[in-house]
Structures are given as structure tokens and as C-alpha cells.
Design a protein around this motif. Structure first.
Motif, short mmCIF file in Angstrom:
data_model
loop_
_atom_site.label_atom_id
_atom_site.label_comp_id
_atom_site.label_asym_id
_atom_site.label_seq_id
_atom_site.Cartn_x
_atom_site.Cartn_y
_atom_site.Cartn_z
N UNK A 33 124.53 39.07 -18.11
CA UNK A 33 123.23 39.69 -18.37
C UNK A 33 123.28 40.59 -19.60
N UNK A 34 124.39 41.26 -19.81
CA UNK A 34 124.53 42.10 -21.00
C UNK A 34 124.50 41.25 -22.27
N UNK A 35 125.19 40.11 -22.26
CA UNK A 35 125.19 39.23 -23.42
C UNK A 35 123.82 38.61 -23.65
N UNK A 36 123.09 38.33 -22.58
CA UNK A 36 121.72 37.82 -22.75
C UNK A 36 120.84 38.86 -23.42
N UNK A 37 121.06 40.13 -23.11
CA UNK A 37 120.30 41.20 -23.78
C UNK A 37 120.56 41.23 -25.27
N UNK A 38 121.71 40.73 -25.70
CA UNK A 38 122.03 40.66 -27.12
C UNK A 38 121.62 39.33 -27.75
N UNK A 39 120.89 38.52 -26.99
CA UNK A 39 120.36 37.28 -27.54
C UNK A 39 121.21 36.05 -27.33
N UNK A 40 122.29 36.16 -26.57
CA UNK A 40 123.14 35.01 -26.30
C UNK A 40 122.60 34.19 -25.13
N UNK A 41 123.07 32.96 -25.03
CA UNK A 41 122.63 32.05 -23.97
C UNK A 41 123.76 31.79 -22.98
N UNK A 42 123.39 31.68 -21.70
CA UNK A 42 124.30 31.27 -20.64
C UNK A 42 123.85 29.87 -20.22
N UNK A 43 124.74 28.90 -20.31
CA UNK A 43 124.39 27.50 -20.12
C UNK A 43 125.14 26.92 -18.91
N UNK A 44 124.45 26.10 -18.13
CA UNK A 44 125.09 25.35 -17.05
C UNK A 44 125.16 23.88 -17.46
N UNK A 45 126.35 23.29 -17.32
CA UNK A 45 126.56 21.88 -17.64
C UNK A 45 126.52 21.06 -16.35
N UNK A 46 125.59 20.13 -16.27
CA UNK A 46 125.40 19.38 -15.03
C UNK A 46 126.53 18.44 -14.69
N UNK A 47 127.23 17.92 -15.71
CA UNK A 47 128.25 16.92 -15.44
C UNK A 47 129.63 17.51 -15.20
N UNK A 48 129.84 18.76 -15.57
CA UNK A 48 131.15 19.40 -15.43
C UNK A 48 131.29 20.03 -14.05
N UNK A 49 132.43 19.80 -13.41
CA UNK A 49 132.64 20.34 -12.07
C UNK A 49 134.02 20.98 -11.97
N UNK A 50 134.07 22.07 -11.19
CA UNK A 50 135.34 22.68 -10.84
C UNK A 50 135.38 22.82 -9.33
N UNK A 51 136.55 22.63 -8.75
CA UNK A 51 136.67 22.58 -7.31
C UNK A 51 137.42 23.81 -6.79
N UNK A 52 136.85 24.42 -5.75
CA UNK A 52 137.45 25.58 -5.12
C UNK A 52 137.26 25.50 -3.62
N UNK A 53 137.94 26.39 -2.90
CA UNK A 53 137.68 26.54 -1.47
C UNK A 53 136.90 27.82 -1.29
N UNK A 54 135.69 27.72 -0.72
CA UNK A 54 134.83 28.89 -0.56
C UNK A 54 135.21 29.66 0.70
N UNK A 55 136.40 30.20 0.70
CA UNK A 55 136.82 31.01 1.84
C UNK A 55 137.26 30.15 3.00
#
Length: 283
Positions: free
Chosen positions: A175-197
């Protein structure tokens, strides 16, 4: 290659961390690990003696934010433009870094490109609104696991906020970087796998299904304090309905108090976190 990987470790499962490193080794130019005084550090270093890892060893736990800043500094020193930040239990798919980098063809002024985070046990995404999609889209914030972060952009604007220590460290930076005009992007095809607890369970509390994570009282403190900090500082950017968020924070704690152990330790942690999070000096 202009991409490195950075991992913060704290008493990790060594075999899981090694699998994590091996999954990304061919996709990046270097791997950095910042260890926050793990009790198994000797076994950890021995297990990685055959892999090209550069270590930063802390004599105490300086928190997620402090260790992430150390990784950013290492990336800058070694001339990398991007750092792929990983949790110690993350496993990347084979083409994840290349898929994330493709975002540069569609957007300029990018701070972070994030993958979809998928539970490797259930194969379900991290959030209900994070279903598969084609291409890229702009988002407000993401978690550090699997995120490709612009080293220069983050360092030029203060790095990660170390007083937060752990929870919402990644969200605050976005959110701080967005305030400086930067973009946060989500890539639909890229995946990372974790165990959610691994020890999480789901229970119904009133009209809502509640996920019991089993967090310690220390984590309850940071979650409460830092959540209040985020809402007070960023308002609608963090949650479109700040008043609802305050209500949800209390609702969530009541559910934890009913269903999870160490109730009174959690109550003390919640109250202390609430007081500290509402304090003027913490903003």
C-alpha cells in the motif's frame, strides 16, 4: 539473470526448505537466506552445504521485516533488479519466475508481481476470490510468498516497516508503494504451493465459518496490533469498510477465545495488541 530469491528462515523444517530451494534454483541467479536465530542452524547449514546459498545469520529474531530488508540489501549489493521472496515452506512451479516477469510486457512502474498461492494439500487457492484467470490484473496488496519484488523501488521508499515485525509487513509495503504510484500485479498463470496451516480446522461460529489456525498468543498480539495500525493508516485502501473491519477483528477473536486453547493468554495478548494498535505513538 536479474532475479534472485530470498528466504527468511526461523526453525524451519529442513527437508521442506531444501525442496523449496531446489524448486527455484534453476529459475534465479542466486539464493539468499536470512536466518532469524534458528535453533537448528547447524543442521540447516550442513544440509545446504552443496547448494549455492549466501547466508545472513542473525544472533536473535529480528522479525520478518528486518530479515526481508537484509535480503533486499543483499540483492542490491549483488546487482539484482528483482527478488523473489519465499516462505520456508513454499514450492514454486517450474515456470513461475518467467511467468511473473512477463508482467513487464504489460505494465510499467511495477513494485510487485504476485502468483496465485495454492494449498498443496487441497489444491485450493489462498482466498475465495483468487480463482484461476488468464493474464494479469492489478491488486491492492499481496503476501510475500512467491512475490517478485522490485528491489530499487522498495529500498528507495524505506524498505519493509520493521516496527510491524511480522503480520501485515507485506501488505503495508504494497500500500505504501501504491501511494508512490507503483503497481501491484497478480499473474493468473503463476502458482506457488504452500500448506495453509497443517493444524488448522474449520468451525461454524454464528453465521460464519471460522478457520482455526492455532496461532500463539504472541501472534495474536501482532495480528491485533498490526491490523489496527493498517486500518488507521490506510483506511479504505486496506479494507473497503473500515468500520466492518473493526467489528470483524472482535468477532474473530471471540471465535478464537471459544474454540482455541490458552484462552486467557490469548485474551491478554488481544487486549495488549488492541491498546498498542490504537496508541498515537504507533502510527
Amino acid at each position: 539473470m536479474s532475479v534472485c530469491a530470498g528466504i527468511v528462515s526461523y526453525n524451519p523444517d529442513i527437508s521442506g526448505l531444501k525442496k523449496n530451494v531446489e524448486s527455484v534454483l534453476s529459475q534465479v541467479g542466486q539464493i539468499f537466506i536470512a536466518d532469524n536465530a534458528s535453533s537448528n542452524i547447524l543442521e540447516l547449514k550442513d544440509a545446504f552445504s552443496d547448494l549455492p546459498v549466501i547466508w545472513t545469520l542473525n544472533s536473535e529474531n529480528i522479525g520478518m521485516a528486518g530479515a526481508l530488508n537484509q535480503l533486499l540489501s543483499q540483492a542490491e549489493i549483488h546487482g539484482f533488479e528483482w527478488i523473489l521472496t519465499l516462505d520456508d515452506d513454499s514450492v514454486c512451479n517450474d515456470e513461475m519466475v518467467a511467468q511473473l516477469l512477463t508482467a513487464e510486457e504489460h505494465y510499467d512502474n511495477i513494485a510487485v508481481v504476485a502468483p496465485r498461492v495454492v494449498d498443496r494439500r487441497t489444491h485450493k487457492a489462498n482466498t475465495s476470490d483468487d480463482e484461476p484467470f488468464n493474464g494479469f490484473r492489478e491488486i491492492n496488496m499481496c503476501i510475500t510468498a512467491g512475490s517478485l519484488t522490485n528491489v530499487k523501488a522498495v529500498l528507495e521508499h524505506g524498505g519493509f516497516t520493521e516496527k510491524l515485525f511480522i503480520d501485515h509487513v507485506d501488505h503495508e509495503m504494497c500500500l505504501r508503494l501504491k501511494d508512490f504510484g507503483y503497481k501491484i500485479i497478480k499473474a493468473g498463470s503463476a502458482e506457488i504451493f504452500q500448506e495453509f496451516g497443517a493444524e488448522s480446522s474449520r468451525r461454524r461460529f454464528l453465521w460464519k465459518v471460522y478457520t482455526q489456525r492455532g496461532y500463539s498468543p504472541v501472534r495474536v498480539y501482532y495480528q491485533t496490533r498490526n491490523s489496527l495500525f493498517m486500518v488507521r493508516k490506510y483506511g479504505g485502501k486496506f479494507d473497503n469498510r473500515p468500520r466492518y473491519f473493526y467489528f470483524y477483528l472482535i468477532f474473530s477473536f471471540i471465535a478464537k477465545f471459544i474454540y482455541e486453547p490458552r484462552r486467557f493468554a490469548r485474551l491478554r495478548a488481544f487486549c495488549k495488541g488492541y491498546v498498542d494498535g490504537m496508541g498515537k505513538s504507533f502510527l
